[in-house]
Enzyme design. Structure first.
Site, mmCIF file in Angstrom:
data_model
loop_
_atom_site.group_PDB
_atom_site.id
_atom_site.type_symbol
_atom_site.label_atom_id
_atom_site.label_comp_id
_atom_site.label_asym_id
_atom_site.label_seq_id
_atom_site.Cartn_x
_atom_site.Cartn_y
_atom_site.Cartn_z
ATOM 1 N N LYS A 93 -13.356 -2.630 -2.297
ATOM 2 C CA LYS A 93 -12.043 -3.168 -1.931
ATOM 3 C C LYS A 93 -12.235 -4.526 -1.303
ATOM 4 C CE LYS A 93 -8.131 -1.220 -0.209
ATOM 5 N NZ LYS A 93 -7.326 -0.317 0.577
ATOM 6 N N GLU A 139 -17.165 5.062 -2.227
ATOM 7 C CA GLU A 139 -17.443 5.961 -3.341
ATOM 8 C C GLU A 139 -16.346 5.757 -4.393
ATOM 9 O OE1 GLU A 139 -17.576 10.826 -4.023
ATOM 10 O OE2 GLU A 139 -17.352 10.013 -2.018
ATOM 11 N N TYR A 140 -16.757 5.658 -5.645
ATOM 12 C CA TYR A 140 -15.765 5.518 -6.707
ATOM 13 C C TYR A 140 -15.271 6.899 -7.116
ATOM 14 C CZ TYR A 140 -13.788 4.987 -11.351
ATOM 15 O OH TYR A 140 -12.958 5.059 -12.430
ATOM 16 N N VAL A 184 -8.921 -3.633 -5.549
ATOM 17 C CA VAL A 184 -10.059 -2.730 -5.643
ATOM 18 C C VAL A 184 -10.739 -2.926 -6.992
ATOM 19 C CG1 VAL A 184 -10.798 -0.318 -5.608
ATOM 20 C CG2 VAL A 184 -8.946 -1.072 -4.115
ATOM 21 N N GLY A 201 -7.335 -1.713 -9.320
ATOM 22 C CA GLY A 201 -5.918 -1.794 -8.961
ATOM 23 C C GLY A 201 -5.711 -2.685 -7.751
ATOM 24 N N LYS A 252 -0.812 8.650 1.568
ATOM 25 C CA LYS A 252 0.188 8.573 0.501
ATOM 26 C C LYS A 252 -0.531 8.856 -0.811
ATOM 27 C CE LYS A 252 -0.383 3.613 0.015
ATOM 28 N NZ LYS A 252 0.299 2.340 -0.071
ATOM 29 N N PRO A 253 0.220 9.095 -1.890
ATOM 30 C CA PRO A 253 -0.436 9.529 -3.127
ATOM 31 C C PRO A 253 -1.549 8.615 -3.638
ATOM 32 C CG PRO A 253 1.908 9.933 -3.275
ATOM 33 C CD PRO A 253 1.677 9.182 -1.996
ATOM 34 N N ASP A 273 -2.426 5.820 6.688
ATOM 35 C CA ASP A 273 -1.815 5.380 5.432
ATOM 36 C C ASP A 273 -1.926 6.477 4.377
ATOM 37 O OD1 ASP A 273 -0.565 3.733 3.615
ATOM 38 O OD2 ASP A 273 -2.320 2.491 3.207
HETATM 39 N N1 LIG Z 1 -12.613 4.446 -4.135
HETATM 40 C C1 LIG Z 1 -11.727 4.363 -5.150
HETATM 41 N N2 LIG Z 1 -11.995 4.924 -6.342
HETATM 42 C C2 LIG Z 1 -11.094 4.839 -7.345
HETATM 43 N N3 LIG Z 1 -9.899 4.240 -7.266
HETATM 44 C C3 LIG Z 1 -9.566 3.657 -6.108
HETATM 45 C C4 LIG Z 1 -10.456 3.669 -4.994
HETATM 46 N N4 LIG Z 1 -9.865 3.011 -3.975
HETATM 47 C C5 LIG Z 1 -8.664 2.612 -4.430
HETATM 48 N N5 LIG Z 1 -8.469 2.987 -5.706
HETATM 49 C C6 LIG Z 1 -7.265 2.729 -6.497
HETATM 50 O O1 LIG Z 1 -7.066 1.331 -6.583
HETATM 51 C C7 LIG Z 1 -5.674 1.017 -6.421
HETATM 52 C C8 LIG Z 1 -5.495 0.020 -5.293
HETATM 53 O O2 LIG Z 1 -5.886 0.615 -4.090
HETATM 54 P P1 LIG Z 1 -5.456 0.042 -2.684
HETATM 55 O O3 LIG Z 1 -6.002 0.947 -1.644
HETATM 56 O O4 LIG Z 1 -5.797 -1.391 -2.630
HETATM 57 O O5 LIG Z 1 -3.870 0.120 -2.719
HETATM 58 P P2 LIG Z 1 -2.897 1.318 -2.455
HETATM 59 O O6 LIG Z 1 -3.625 2.548 -2.025
HETATM 60 O O7 LIG Z 1 -2.011 1.439 -3.626
HETATM 61 O O8 LIG Z 1 -2.062 0.772 -1.256
HETATM 62 P P3 LIG Z 1 -2.611 0.441 0.212
HETATM 63 O O9 LIG Z 1 -2.974 -0.995 0.196
HETATM 64 O O10 LIG Z 1 -1.462 0.728 1.090
HETATM 65 O O11 LIG Z 1 -3.779 1.363 0.469
HETATM 66 C C9 LIG Z 1 -4.946 2.325 -6.189
HETATM 67 O O12 LIG Z 1 -4.378 2.749 -7.401
HETATM 68 C C10 LIG Z 1 -6.043 3.278 -5.774
HETATM 69 O O13 LIG Z 1 -5.732 4.610 -6.143
HETATM 70 MG MG LIG Z 2 -5.449 2.703 -0.939
#
Ligand SMILES: Nc1ncnc2c1ncn2[C@@H]1O[C@H](COP(=O)(O)OP(=O)(O)OP(=O)(O)O)[C@@H](O)[C@H]1O
Ligand SMILES: [Mg+2]
Lengths: 189, 417
Positions: free
Chosen positions: B115, B164-165, B98, B91, B210-211, B208
Site C-alpha cells: 500500500k 500479506e497479499y 495498493v 485497487g 468495512k467490506p 476502519d
Molecule cells: N493485502 C491485500 N491483498 C489483496 N487486496 C488488497 C490488500 N489490501 C488492499 N487490497 C484491496 O485493494 C483495494 C484498495 O485498498 P485500500 O485499503 O487502499 O482501500 P479501501 O479498503 O477500499 O479503503 P480505505 O482506504 O478506507 O482502506 C481494495 O479493494 C482492497 O480490498
Molecule cells: Mg483497505
C-alpha cells in the site's frame, strides 16, 4: 535530490525545430517524465494543497532538460508550446476515458474524479474544445497556440507575449478572436 | 478559407468590437462590400464574443498537473520497493493505492500487497508512528488477519506498507456470490469478530472495518486487512482536531461510529459499532444509515440521531446501493432473499427478533456508550456469539425456539451496566 536530467533533449528540440518530426516523438516522453517529476516534487516540498505555478514548473523542466548555450528563443517558445500541448493531451485523453467509463458504467477512480470535477464546474466540454481547436489550428496556428498556452498551459498574456516575441496587445487581440471563434464553433455543433 | 479572408474577418471583428449595436451593423454593412457571407460571419463572431464571457476563462493547468501526479501510480509499475518488484495495481482507496508485488529471489517467489500512501501525508510523521507500532502490528499472528511485514518510504518520499497479499473477494460480495444463508453469514461474521477480538486484546483498534478491508479467500477464510493502518495515517483524527471531511476521507461514513464522525476519542467500542453495521448489511443487504448529502452536518446528524430500521423490515425496501463494491446494485425483497435464504418471508422470519435486536444494539442508538472500557466491548462480542450460537441451536430444535422468546433470550445476555 533529483536524478540527473536525461541528456540529448536539447538536440532533439533543435532537430524538431528544423523539421525533424521523429525528434518530437522521442522528446515527448522525456518532457512528460520531467514535468511529472517536477510536479510531484513541488507538491511534496511545498504544502500538499499548494497550487503549482505553471510558468515556474515548465521553466524548471526547460532549464533542466535544455542546455541554454545551444538554443535560441524560438526553441524556448517551442518548448513552452509543447508543454501546453501536453497538458491539453493529458486532459483530453482523460476526458475521453471518463466518457467511455461513463458509457460502460465502469467505476471511476476516486482520486481522478477530484481533478475532473473542477472542469465540470467550469462547464467546458474538453472533447468538443479539442475538436474545435484542431480546426482553428488549420486556419490560424498562432491563435490555437495562444489558447493552448493560456487555457491549458496556464501562462499569462504577458508570458505568452514573451514566449512568442510579440506584443501583449497582439496576444489580447488574438485571444479575443480565438475565444469567440471557438465558442461559436462549439455552440454550432 | 484563404489567409487573406481570415485576415479580413479578424480586422473587421476587432474594428467592430469597439462599437455598439447600431453602429456595429452599419459598420459591417459599410465594410463588407456586398459580401453577405463575410458580414454574417463577422456578425456571428461578434455575437459569440458577447456570449463567451466566462468561456475558457482561467486555466486548467492545475488539473492537468494533478493528473500528472496521479499518473505516478502508473509509473510505479515495474519499480522496486525493497526486495519487491511492483507488478500491477490492485485497487485504490481513500488513503492510497495498493499494488501487487513479487519478490523474485532465486529461492522462492512470493507475492505481497504494497500500500503506497497518497501524496499529502506527512511521511516522517507516518513512519515515526509506524516505528512505534511496528512491534505490535508485525507481531500479529492470527489466521484471519493479513500480516503486515514492513513499512518505509518510496524513492519519491511516499510512505508504504508491505502486507500479506490476500486473493479473495470483499466479504459482502463473497456472501452474495456464494449465496450464503443467514447462518453461514453469521458463522463468517463470528470468525471476523474473533480476529477483531484478538487485536483488541493486543490493544490495537482497527478503526476502519468495512467490506473492502475484509477479504474472503476461495476457501472461505476471511482475512482482515489494514489493521492499525488507519491510526498511523490519522493520529490527528484521534486527537479531536480532525474535521468531519477528513474523517470522511479516511473512512467511509457508512461504517463510522458517532464518536468517529464527531472526531472524538475512538475506542474498541467503535470497532464493535462498525462490525454492527457490517452485520446489518450482511444480513439484510441494506445499509443502516442513509445520507441525504455528504455534508458534514448531515453525516453527523444521521449517524448520531437517527435509528436504523430493523433488518427484518428493511428487506422490504426497494433501493439501490450507493457506495462500496456493490454500488449500483438494485435491492428488492426478492433479490436480497435470493442470495440468502430463498424467499422474502423466510428471510424475514429469520431476522425478526433476536437478530434484529443484536444488530441494532451494536449499530443503533442503544449501543453501549463510546467511552466504555474495552472489557465491555469484548463482552458484547461474546454475547453476540453466544446469541448467534443459541440462535442456531434454536433453529435446529423447534421446541427450543418456542420455549424461549427472542426478547427474553436477548435481555438475559445484554450487558447489565
Ligand atoms: N493485502 C491485500 N491483498 C489483496 N487486496 C488488497 C490488500 N489490501 C488492499 N487490497 C484491496 O485493494 C483495494 C484498495 O485498498 P485500500 O485499503 O487502499 O482501500 P479501501 O479498503 O477500499 O479503503 P480505505 O482506504 O478506507 O482502506 C481494495 O479493494 C482492497 O480490498
Ligand atoms: Mg483497505
Amino acid at each position: 535530490m533529483l536524478d540527473p536530467a536525461p541528456t540529448g533533449v536539447t538536440q532533439l528540440l533543435v532537430n524538431w525545430s528544423n523539421g525533424d518530426k521523429a525528434a518530437l516523438d522521442e522528446m515527448l516522453p522525456l518532457v512528460y517524465q520531467e514535468l511529472r517529476r517536477i510536479a510531484v516534487n513541488r507538491l511534496r516540498r511545498e504544502n500538499p494543497n499548494h497550487t503549482l505555478q505553471p510558468t515556474a514548473l515548465v521553466n524548471e523542466a526547460y532549464l533542466r532538460l535544455i542546455d541554454q548555450r545551444d538554443v535560441n528563443w524560438q526553441n524556448r517558445a517551442q518548448f513552452f508550446g509543447l508543454a501546453a500541448e501536453m497538458m491539453r493531451r493529458i486532459l483530453v485523453n482523460h476526458a475521453l476515458h471518463r466518457q467511455a467509463a461513463k458509457r460502460g458504467g465502469g467505476a471511476l477512480r476516486v482520486s481522478l474524479e477530484v481533478a475532473v470535477n473542477s472542469f465540470e464546474q467550469k462547464d467546458v466540454n474538453l472533447v468538443a474544445l479539442d475538436e474545435a481547436l484542431k480546426n482553428l489550428a488549420t486556419i490560424d496556428p498562432r491563435q490555437c497556440r495562444i489558447v493552448e498556452m493560456k487555457f491549458f498551459g496556464g501562462l499569462t498574456v504577458a508570458e505568452i507575449a514573451e514566449v512568442l516575441q510579440v506584443s501583449s496587445d497582439t496576444i489580447e487581440r488574438d485571444w479575443k478572436m480565438a475565444r469567440a471563434w471557438l465558442h461559436l464553433e462549439i455552440s454550432n455543433r | 478559407m484563404t489567409p487573406e479572408r481570415w485576415q479580413r474577418i479578424n480586422e473587421m471583428f476587432h474594428a467592430a468590437l469597439v462599437l455598439d449595436g447600431q453602429e456595429r451593423s452599419a459598420f459591417l454593412v459599410a465594410h463588407s462590400a456586398g459580401d453577405d457571407v463575410l458580414r454574417a460571419k463577422v456578425a456571428a463572431l461578434l455575437a459569440s464574443h458577447d456570449q463567451a464571457e466566462g468561456f475558457i476563462q482561467g486555466s486548467v493547468f492545475g488539473d492537468a498537473a494533478q493528473l500528472l501526479v496521479e499518473d505516478e501510480a502508473q509509473a510505479m509499475i515495474g519499480q522496486h520497493i525493497g526486495l519487491y518488484k511492483i507488478t500491477r495495481e490492485i485497487g485504490r482507496g481513500g488513503m492510497g493505492t495498493v499494488y501487487l508485488a513479487t519478490r523474485d529471489d532465486d529461492q522462492y517467489e512470493k507475492q505481497v500487497a504494497i500500500k503506497v500512501v497518497r501524496r499529502g501525508m506527512d511521511t516522517d510523521l507516518v513512519l515515526a508512528r509506524f516505528r512505534n507500532e511496528r512491534q505490535i502490528l508485525a507481531g500479529f499472528d492470527h489466521p484471519n488477519i493479513a500480516r503486515l511485514f514492513d513499512g518505509g518510504s518510496t524513492e519519491t518520499g511516499l510512505p508504504y506498507f508491505i502486507m500479506e497479499y490476500i486473493e479473495g473477494q470483499a466479504i459482502d460480495e463473497f456472501c452474495d456470490t456464494e449465496r450464503l444463508s443467514t447462518s453461514a453469514r453469521l458463522e463468517l461474521f463470528r470468525t471476523v469478530c474473533s480476529a477483531v477480538q484478538y487485536a483488541h486484546q493486543n490493544l490495537v483498534i482497527h478503526r476502519d472495518i468495512k467490506p473492502s478491508n475484509i477479504l474472503v479467500t476461495a476457501a472461505g477464510v476471511p482475512k482482515l486487512l489494514d489493521f492499525g493502518i488507519a491510526k498511523l495515517l490519522h493520529a490527528e483524527a484521534s486527537r479531536g482536531a480532525a474535521t468531519t471531511a477528513m474523517v470522511q476521507r479516511l473512512m467511509t461514513p457508512e461504517y463510522a461510529s458517532p464518536e468517529q464522525v464527531r472526531g472524538e476519542h475512538v475506542t474498541t467500542v467503535s470497532d464493535v459499532y462498525s462490525l454492527g453495521v457490517l452485520l446489518y448489511e450482511l444480513l439484510s443487504g441494506h445499509s443502516p444509515y442513509h445520507f441525504k448529502t455528504l455534508l458534514d452536518q448531515d453525516i453527523v446528524q444521521v449517524i448520531s440521531d437517527s435509528e436504523p430500521e430493523k433488518p427484518s423490515t428493511v428487506i422490504n425496501r426497494i433501493e439501490e446501493v450507493t457506495t462500496g463494491g456493490r454500488k449500483g446494485k438494485k435491492l428488492t425483497p426478492e433479490s436480497v432473499s435470493k442470495t440468502r435464504d430463498g424467499r422474502p418471508e423466510k428471510l424475514r422470519r429469520k431476522l425478526a427478533g433476536d437478530l434484529d435486536n443484536i444488530v441494532l444494539s451494536q449499530c443503533g442508538k442503544s449501543r453501549p456508550a463510546g467511552t466504555l472500557p474495552s472489557g465491555n466491548s469484548l463482552k458484547t462480542f461474546a454475547d453476540t456469539w453466544t446469541v448467534c450460537r443459541l440462535w442456531r441451536a434454536k433453529r435446529r430444535s423447534p421446541t427450543a425456539q418456542r420455549s424461549s422468546s427472542g426478547e427474553t433470550l436477548w435481555r438475559s445476555l445484554r450487558p447489565q451496566s
